[in-house]
Scaffold this active site. Structure first.
Site, PDB file in Angstrom:
ATOM      1  N   ASP A 142       3.715  -6.209   3.510  1.00  0.00           N
ATOM      2  CA  ASP A 142       3.537  -5.084   4.435  1.00  0.00           C
ATOM      3  C   ASP A 142       4.493  -5.273   5.605  1.00  0.00           C
ATOM      4  O   ASP A 142       5.009  -6.368   5.835  1.00  0.00           O
ATOM      5  CB  ASP A 142       2.072  -5.028   4.894  1.00  0.00           C
ATOM      6  CG  ASP A 142       1.634  -3.622   5.283  1.00  0.00           C
ATOM      7  OD1 ASP A 142       2.522  -2.783   5.589  1.00  0.00           O
ATOM      8  OD2 ASP A 142       0.423  -3.351   5.318  1.00  0.00           O
ATOM      9  N   ASP A 151       6.314   2.182   6.310  1.00  0.00           N
ATOM     10  CA  ASP A 151       5.039   1.453   6.220  1.00  0.00           C
ATOM     11  C   ASP A 151       4.138   2.220   5.267  1.00  0.00           C
ATOM     12  O   ASP A 151       3.631   3.264   5.638  1.00  0.00           O
ATOM     13  CB  ASP A 151       4.405   1.325   7.611  1.00  0.00           C
ATOM     14  CG  ASP A 151       2.990   0.781   7.577  1.00  0.00           C
ATOM     15  OD1 ASP A 151       2.606   0.200   6.556  1.00  0.00           O
ATOM     16  OD2 ASP A 151       2.273   0.963   8.581  1.00  0.00           O
ATOM     17  N   GLU A 183      -5.180   1.149   2.678  1.00  0.00           N
ATOM     18  CA  GLU A 183      -4.926   0.085   3.651  1.00  0.00           C
ATOM     19  C   GLU A 183      -5.015   0.587   5.083  1.00  0.00           C
ATOM     20  O   GLU A 183      -5.563  -0.086   5.947  1.00  0.00           O
ATOM     21  CB  GLU A 183      -3.530  -0.527   3.413  1.00  0.00           C
ATOM     22  CG  GLU A 183      -3.301  -1.830   4.175  1.00  0.00           C
ATOM     23  CD  GLU A 183      -2.856  -1.647   5.626  1.00  0.00           C
ATOM     24  OE1 GLU A 183      -2.961  -2.613   6.385  1.00  0.00           O
ATOM     25  OE2 GLU A 183      -2.407  -0.554   5.998  1.00  0.00           O
ATOM     26  N   GLU A 184      -4.480   1.779   5.316  1.00  0.00           N
ATOM     27  CA  GLU A 184      -4.438   2.286   6.703  1.00  0.00           C
ATOM     28  C   GLU A 184      -5.842   2.492   7.288  1.00  0.00           C
ATOM     29  O   GLU A 184      -6.002   2.607   8.491  1.00  0.00           O
ATOM     30  CB  GLU A 184      -3.634   3.598   6.786  1.00  0.00           C
ATOM     31  CG  GLU A 184      -2.137   3.448   6.483  1.00  0.00           C
ATOM     32  CD  GLU A 184      -1.371   2.630   7.507  1.00  0.00           C
ATOM     33  OE1 GLU A 184      -1.958   2.180   8.502  1.00  0.00           O
ATOM     34  OE2 GLU A 184      -0.165   2.422   7.289  1.00  0.00           O
ATOM     35  N   HIS A 206       0.813  -1.229   0.000  1.00  0.00           N
ATOM     36  CA  HIS A 206       0.000   0.000   0.000  1.00  0.00           C
ATOM     37  C   HIS A 206       0.844   1.276   0.000  1.00  0.00           C
ATOM     38  O   HIS A 206       1.831   1.375   0.727  1.00  0.00           O
ATOM     39  CB  HIS A 206      -1.033   0.000   1.125  1.00  0.00           C
ATOM     40  CG  HIS A 206      -0.478   0.080   2.529  1.00  0.00           C
ATOM     41  ND1 HIS A 206      -0.304   1.263   3.195  1.00  0.00           N
ATOM     42  CD2 HIS A 206      -0.092  -0.886   3.394  1.00  0.00           C
ATOM     43  CE1 HIS A 206       0.152   1.021   4.410  1.00  0.00           C
ATOM     44  NE2 HIS A 206       0.301  -0.268   4.558  1.00  0.00           N
ATOM     45  N   HIS A 248       4.331   3.208  12.823  1.00  0.00           N
ATOM     46  CA  HIS A 248       3.367   4.310  12.935  1.00  0.00           C
ATOM     47  C   HIS A 248       3.930   5.451  13.783  1.00  0.00           C
ATOM     48  O   HIS A 248       3.188   6.185  14.430  1.00  0.00           O
ATOM     49  CB  HIS A 248       2.007   3.820  13.454  1.00  0.00           C
ATOM     50  CG  HIS A 248       1.244   3.073  12.393  1.00  0.00           C
ATOM     51  ND1 HIS A 248      -0.098   2.777  12.508  1.00  0.00           N
ATOM     52  CD2 HIS A 248       1.641   2.605  11.179  1.00  0.00           C
ATOM     53  CE1 HIS A 248      -0.494   2.133  11.399  1.00  0.00           C
ATOM     54  NE2 HIS A 248       0.544   2.012  10.589  1.00  0.00           N
TER      55      HIS A 248
HETATM   56 ZN   LIG Z   1       1.031  -1.005   6.464  1.00  0.00          ZN
END
Ligand SMILES: [Zn+2]
Length: 350
Positions: free
Chosen positions: A243, A188, A222-223, A71, A323
């Site tokens: 991922d 990410d 995706e998030e 993603h 994150h």
């Molecule tokens: Zn991810």
């Protein structure tokens, strides 16, 4: 002879990708970049209605397909409120804490295409004024954006063209170290997107004919939970999400190997596919770790939830402090690239 992945090229691509702002819902520019990259390789692509991109490489077997996804959307925010004090209140996009963005530089993207810079701060930041600066909670109430413009009230902000609903992106802070680490907020999952693009490039330049028609879905939601749950052809048998591997206390994932996820919050991944990936890694000297991610879901689990009858799996580079202030090492990128290279050329699990 099998060529090794060019990991410096992957890192260069990561640098380019993380520098294009793309919070979920605002991914037009980054998808355009990926589309152009694939066009140069003469790979046919199409967009889905959600704004994601699908590249298809025809294989020997056209009746059974494979799909790989990564993603390009990232965490970010939206302007929630124009405050009377000349600051902006935010609403977060994706799952993260306010702590991880305190002090971060950001960009406000207006609907007319203008960009303004700012800083995300606690309202009570100045220790010369606020006694409780260190104790006040980091939350939506207390944190705000200081715009780099002469603004004193809501009217001043609106005069700039900033409105509720404008997207806010965070400084990617990308940096490479001489000993092989790469740091950025948005590894990410842009690290995996770069890996997939490099893989497509290798398949094209080495003139490899894949055993099965293989789709690459560059997902863009995706998030927020539903990026890769659509546009899966009825012929698709295996679906592999690429991922980030999650690191922390009790986790076996590290920044040097490829992480093969056996289970996350959505439940176990397909047992047969997991064993197949482990076999491939063992046979080809790919260093890997098996792991369980406690608070995690992927586009592969989203596809299963959406009702697709597929064999699903999840692998990816190990990312520290996900994150937030993410970091990985080039060896993790390399091991992920190697495993994918062997995977797309292998027989399917049945
Ligand atoms: Zn991810």
């Amino acid at each position: 002879m099998v060529s090794l992945p060019n990991t410096q090229e992957t890192k260069d691509l990561i640098q380019k990708l993380v520098n294009i702002p793309s919070p979920s819902g605002f991914t037009g520019k980054v998808i355009q970049f990926v589309e152009d990259y694939l066009k140069e390789l003469q790979v046919e692509t199409k967009r889905n209605r959600k704004g994601g991109l699908i590249a298809t490489l025809p294989g020997e077997n056209t009746s059974e397909h494979r799909m790989l996804t990564a993603h390009v959307d990232t965490l970010g925010a939206m302007v929630k409120e124009i405050k009377d004090n000349g600051r902006l209140r935010l609403d977060l996009i994706g799952g993260f804490t306010y702590h991880s963005i305190e002090g971060e530089y950001c960009k406000i993207h207006t609907t007319s295409g203008k960009e303004f810079t700012g800083t995300i701060l606690m309202h009570q930041t100045s220790v010369h004024v606020y006694k409780d600066a260190n104790k006040a909670e980091r939350n939506q109430e207390n944190m705000e954006v200081r715009i780099d413009e002469k603004v004193e009230n809501a009217e001043d902000i609106r005069a700039l063209g900033i409105e509720v609903g404008d997207f806010v992106s965070f400084d990617p802070r990308v940096e490479e170290t001489e000993n092989g680490f790469i740091k950025s907020r948005h590894l990410d999952d842009k690290a995996s997107v770069a890996i997939l693009l490099q893989l497509i490039k290798r398949i094209k330049t080495e003139n490899i004919t894949l055993p099965y028609t293989t789709h690459f879905l560059i997902s863009n939601n995706e998030e927020i939970g539903y990026g890769g749950n659509s546009n899966i052809t009825p012929e698709t048998v295996e679906y592999l999400a690429v991922d980030m591997g999650a690191m922390g206390d009790g986790q076996s994932t590290d920044e040097y190997t490829v992480s093969i996820c056996v289970k996350d919050a959505s439940g176990p991944y397909h047992y047969g596919l997991r064993k197949h990936l482990v076999d491939l890694a063992n046979k080809n000297d790919v260093e890997y770790k098996l792991d369980i991610y406690p608070y995690y879901g992927s586009d592969a689990s989203a596809a299963i939830r959406a009702g697709h009858d597929i064999i699903h799996g999840l692998i990816g580079p190990g990312i520290d402090s996900s994150h937030a202030f993410e970091r990985t090492h080039e060896t993790s990128l390399e091991n992920t690239e190697k495993l994918l290279y062997y995977y797309v050329q292998a027989e399917m699990v049945k």
